[in-house]
Design an enzyme around this catalytic site. Structure first.
Site, PDB file in Angstrom:
ATOM      1  N   GLN A 148       0.778  -1.221   0.000  1.00  0.00           N
ATOM      2  CA  GLN A 148       0.000   0.000   0.000  1.00  0.00           C
ATOM      3  C   GLN A 148       0.815   1.280   0.000  1.00  0.00           C
ATOM      4  O   GLN A 148       0.656   2.147   0.829  1.00  0.00           O
ATOM      5  CB  GLN A 148      -0.983  -0.053   1.158  1.00  0.00           C
ATOM      6  CG  GLN A 148      -1.899  -1.245   0.961  1.00  0.00           C
ATOM      7  CD  GLN A 148      -2.996  -1.317   1.967  1.00  0.00           C
ATOM      8  OE1 GLN A 148      -2.815  -0.959   3.107  1.00  0.00           O
ATOM      9  NE2 GLN A 148      -4.144  -1.774   1.558  1.00  0.00           N
ATOM     10  N   LEU A 199       2.158  -2.703  10.357  1.00  0.00           N
ATOM     11  CA  LEU A 199       2.467  -1.683   9.349  1.00  0.00           C
ATOM     12  C   LEU A 199       1.322  -0.704   9.102  1.00  0.00           C
ATOM     13  O   LEU A 199       1.325  -0.002   8.101  1.00  0.00           O
ATOM     14  CB  LEU A 199       2.887  -2.316   8.013  1.00  0.00           C
ATOM     15  CG  LEU A 199       4.059  -3.288   8.048  1.00  0.00           C
ATOM     16  CD1 LEU A 199       4.254  -3.917   6.680  1.00  0.00           C
ATOM     17  CD2 LEU A 199       5.331  -2.595   8.492  1.00  0.00           C
ATOM     18  N   ASN A 234       2.028   4.408   8.446  1.00  0.00           N
ATOM     19  CA  ASN A 234       1.208   3.310   7.945  1.00  0.00           C
ATOM     20  C   ASN A 234       1.316   3.095   6.448  1.00  0.00           C
ATOM     21  O   ASN A 234       1.640   3.983   5.684  1.00  0.00           O
ATOM     22  CB  ASN A 234      -0.240   3.452   8.406  1.00  0.00           C
ATOM     23  CG  ASN A 234      -0.959   4.551   7.722  1.00  0.00           C
ATOM     24  OD1 ASN A 234      -1.008   4.570   6.510  1.00  0.00           O
ATOM     25  ND2 ASN A 234      -1.505   5.491   8.470  1.00  0.00           N
ATOM     26  N   CYS A 235       1.035   1.873   6.091  1.00  0.00           N
ATOM     27  CA  CYS A 235       1.084   1.469   4.693  1.00  0.00           C
ATOM     28  C   CYS A 235      -0.329   1.218   4.173  1.00  0.00           C
ATOM     29  O   CYS A 235      -0.563   0.275   3.424  1.00  0.00           O
ATOM     30  CB  CYS A 235       1.915   0.206   4.539  1.00  0.00           C
ATOM     31  SG  CYS A 235       3.578   0.389   5.126  1.00  0.00           S
ATOM     32  N   VAL A 236      -1.265   2.022   4.611  1.00  0.00           N
ATOM     33  CA  VAL A 236      -2.618   1.865   4.098  1.00  0.00           C
ATOM     34  C   VAL A 236      -2.638   2.347   2.643  1.00  0.00           C
ATOM     35  O   VAL A 236      -1.698   2.979   2.189  1.00  0.00           O
ATOM     36  CB  VAL A 236      -3.617   2.651   4.975  1.00  0.00           C
ATOM     37  CG1 VAL A 236      -3.510   4.131   4.703  1.00  0.00           C
ATOM     38  CG2 VAL A 236      -5.036   2.172   4.755  1.00  0.00           C
TER      39      VAL A 236
END
Lengths: 347, 428
Positions: B112, B209, B241-243
């Protein structure tokens, strides 16, 4: 000059009322009835090159024949756009206007416009397939309806990109599309809150959808003899993702034979899910799809048997429409295979 | 609290002998800047690239964006707990390289991260096509655990951004912006007639993450808290974050939070801005219930009459959004929510994964699934093939000629749910 064909019924053509509703399709190379007013509104933008007339009863009772005959007449007149109606709140006329407009759009690939009262059944049937301008429930609203039709028709004929339905003046087709607003989302939010606090009217940008609440299936009566299936939205697929299920916004699901498998390992399965950290799922995919435990319980005779096919997709950013479709299709396959229950694992 | 943002307008970025800002040009000594990041031994390779608005450049995959800033007063540094000693921010003077951004780029951490085009049709949707970008392109040492990799990318980006500002901080400011507001009791005494408004900023806090930091604390296991708006505008919040790229609040976005700015601008005029509640998006139901209840508790204790709630991410957090709206409305606190939509590539699907009738005032920041055609760029910084594994991308997204057909969600901050952009969905 752009060419417009106008479709109307027997009543507005001055042929007669209910007694003439069985009028078969006919073409007149002239302005008829509301076409006169419409032509004025279209002045400078387009000319009406002909009028197709059909009785509402005939169109409703002999739809295939009426549709084919009207379409032929429309096609022969070589229009750039078709206007049908306005139909106001007349149900059969609304059906005919919607049907010929939708058919013409699909068959001839030209834009089509009609106008109806929002409760006309034609709206629900055809609003996704043609442009329907909202109008009053009776001919008292003729002037306004013709203005609305002409404005939208003019825009469609110009080839300009259309804005949102509410600004272009038609009943939306149920499609969400991105547009650039004048103000940022933050500014719009604060302005909306101030209006809400003052008790003033405001327009929400998304009306709450109605959710289909699905009641859970009845509990399994006889677990000892039950066939249980594994279904997951955790993105666990055979190594290499052979069916290319998307990492997010999935538009497909996969089904894989696990009858010879007792355990998912890093050597045979993996997670391709785009919405969570897959480190541990990839070390041991059983943490998402509990195949190992199910095999053990199967051996112990806790339940009958594990269904040989495992269903899987990625559940992140997945459109609800696809989620519903997957659910229906998987459910039906499980039912046909005599599966008694399914364990759904999500992430 | 009085915060002064001393902004130097950056209109161009160039390599130079000495890192400094002069006549609107940010000069960067490449080796010195690399050395500042390279101290971290878990990076196998560190390089820097520059990208300017209008260039035919694609940067992919980008994890975070950070504005170069440093405190001119107090203990110096920036982002307390990361690149500054622990202590309250939001007071005193802050130096800002306004118009510059550090972008962190490296082989994919998770699925992401996103991309930025500096020109063309994709550029319209991200603020980072309009910033002068210093791109930190790194590669981790072999077999580095993804969590450690995320950590060094995050901290490396912050470090480089603060280092750049530190080198330039003697430059005279082009403009000084002042944010001044007293405590809640002081302001309520001053403006007894104005409606009290609070802002609930939802953050991805799912672990693995998907984390957000407030004063360097991972807020996943903590409770909602209250911040003075100045603290948000001065580096209290950091993204980790890796959203999905489209709707993650980057660290750059937190200090530019437009809802905070818009409420501040009306404070003392049309409303009384009580403060910001950074809150959680838990993965479990009890966590959702707890956070939404605590948001309401804080708001009620302060006498809030209105609230704006912004979401981060989509899908699962839609439930947190619904709970927040429902709690506030049922308690008589008027609410407006800001969220993006996942209406499918054709726009025909229902947009949210959860809904509630109390959510009557909804601001849309766009359909993340809408497809976009982006042409090939002359230069690609990073790893273009990673589009196959980014949310919004697919194996077939990248064509041989370098053009791509992708969902909006692959572009960093394209549907930012703090309402930064002007894009939004309408019915057609």
């Amino acid at each position: 000059m752009k060419r417009v064909v106008h479709y109307i019924n027997q009543f507005y053509a001055g042929i007669g009322g209910e007694d003439k509703a069985d009028q078969t399709p006919l073409f007149k190379a002239e302005l008829v009835g509301p076409g006169v007013g419409l032509a004025k509104e279209l002045e400078g933008k387009a000319e009406i090159v002909g009028t197709v007339i059909c009785g509402d009863g005939y169109y409703g009772e002999h739809t295939d024949e009426a549709r084919a005959a009207c379409l032929k007449m429309i096609q022969d007149a070589k229009p750039d756009l078709l206007v049908a109606g306005p139909a106001f709140n007349a149900g059969r006329y609304g059906f005919a206007c919607g049907d010929i407009a939708a058919t013409t759009a699909a068959e001839l690939g030209i834009p089509t416009v009609t106008a109806m009262y929002h409760e006309n059944p034609g709206v629900e049937l055809y609003s996704k397939k043609t442009y329907i301008v909202p109008c009053a429930d009776s001919a008292r609203g003729m002037g306004k309806a013709l203005k609305g039709i002409a404005a939208l028709a003019g825009k469609l004929l110009s080839g300009e990109k259309l804005g949102p339905a509410r600004l272009e003046g038609y009943i939306h087709r149920g499609i969400r599309k991105n547009f650039i607003h004048e103000k940022s989302g933050a500014e719009r939010a604060v302005e909306m809150l101030l209006k809400k606090l003052r008790g003033e009217e405001f327009r929400t940008e998304y009306e709450m959808p109605k959710f289909n609440k699905i009641p859970p299936a009845a509990p399994v009566k006889d677990l000892k003899h039950a066939t249980i299936a594994l279904v997951s939205s955790g993105g666990v697929v055979p190594l290499g993702n052979p069916d290319h299920i998307r990492v997010s916004s999935a538009e497909s699901f996969g089904k894989y034979d696990i009858s010879a498998l007792d355990d998912m390992t890093a050597q045979n399965y993996e997670s391709v899910h785009g919405g969570y950290d897959r480190v541990w799922a990839n070390e041991d995919p059983d943490v998402v799809v509990p195949l190992d435990v199910m095999r053990q319980l199967e051996k112990e005779g806790v339940y009958g048997k594990l269904h040989p096919i495992f269903y899987t997709t990625t559940g992140t950013g997945t459109a609800v429409a696809f989620a519903e479709k997957f659910g229906k299709e998987i459910g039906e396959e499980l039912k046909n295979a005599g599966v008694d229950a399914a364990i759904l694992t999500s992430t | 609290m009085r915060l002064e943002l001393h902004k130097v307008k950056v209109r161009d970025v160039q390599w130079g002998e000495k890192t400094c800002v002069k006549d609107g040009v940010l000069y960067v000594n490449k080796q010195a800047a690399i050395n500042c990041v390279k101290e971290e031994e878990r990076f196998a390779k560190v390089d820097l690239e520059l990208a300017r608005p209008g260039e035919s450049t694609r940067i992919i995959p980008i994890k975070d964006a950070i504005e170069p800033r440093v405190k001119l007063t107090g203990k110096g540094g920036y982002y307390p707990g990361f690149s500054a000693p622990m202590g309250r921010c939001g007071d005193g003077k802050t130096f800002v390289l306004d118009g510059a951004a550090v972008l962190t780029c490296g082989p994919i951490v998770a699925f992401q991260e996103g991309f930025v085009d500096m020109s063309g049709p994709g550029a319209v949707y991200t603020p980072f096509s309009a910033t002068q970008n210093i791109i930190m392109v790194v590669e981790p040492i072999k077999d580095l655990d993804p969590h450690q990799y995320e950590l060094i990318l995050r901290e490396g980006g912050l470090k480089l951004a603060v280092w750049l500002a530190e080198q330039c901080k003697d430059a005279p400011a082009d403009v000084v912006e002042v944010f001044e507001k007293g405590t809640v009791p002081e302001e309520s005494a001053k403006y007894p007639q104005l409606p009290k408004v609070i802002y609930v900023c939802m953050n991805i806090t799912q672990g693995l993450l998907h984390d957000t930091y407030v004063y360097a604390a991972d807020i996943r296991p903590s409770l909602p808290t209250l911040l003075h708006p100045n603290e948000v505008l001065d580096g209290a919040m950091v993204s980790g974050n890796c959203v999905s790229a489209c709707d993650k609040n980057t660290t750059w976005h937190h200090v530019h939070n437009p809802i905070v700015a818009a409420l501040y601008a009306r404070h003392g005029k049309e409303l009384n801005f009580l403060g910001v509640i950074p809150t959680q998006e838990s993965t479990v139901m009890d966590g959702k219930l707890r956070a939404s209840q605590m948001n309401l508790s804080i708001a009620r204790e302060l006498g809030a009459e209105g609230v704006i709630v912004s979401e981060e991410g989509y899908g699962n957090p839609d439930t947190d959004l619904c709970l927040n709206a429902r709690n506030f409305e049922n308690a008589g606190i008027k609410s407006v929510v800001v969220s993006d939509e996942a209406a499918g590539t054709d726009g025909a699907s229902q947009s949210l994964a959860d809904a509630t009738p109390e959510m009557t005032a909804f601001i849309s920041t766009g359909n993340v699934n809408e497809m976009l055609e982006v042409p090939a760029m002359d230069k690609v910084i990073g790893w273009p093939e990673t589009i196959a594994h980014l949310s919004g991308g697919a194996a077939e997204s990248l064509r041989e000629d370098g053009s791509m057909f992708v969902e909006m969600q692959a572009i960093i901050a394209s549907t930012a749910e703090i309402g930064f952009n002007r894009v939004g969905c309408e019915w057609i």
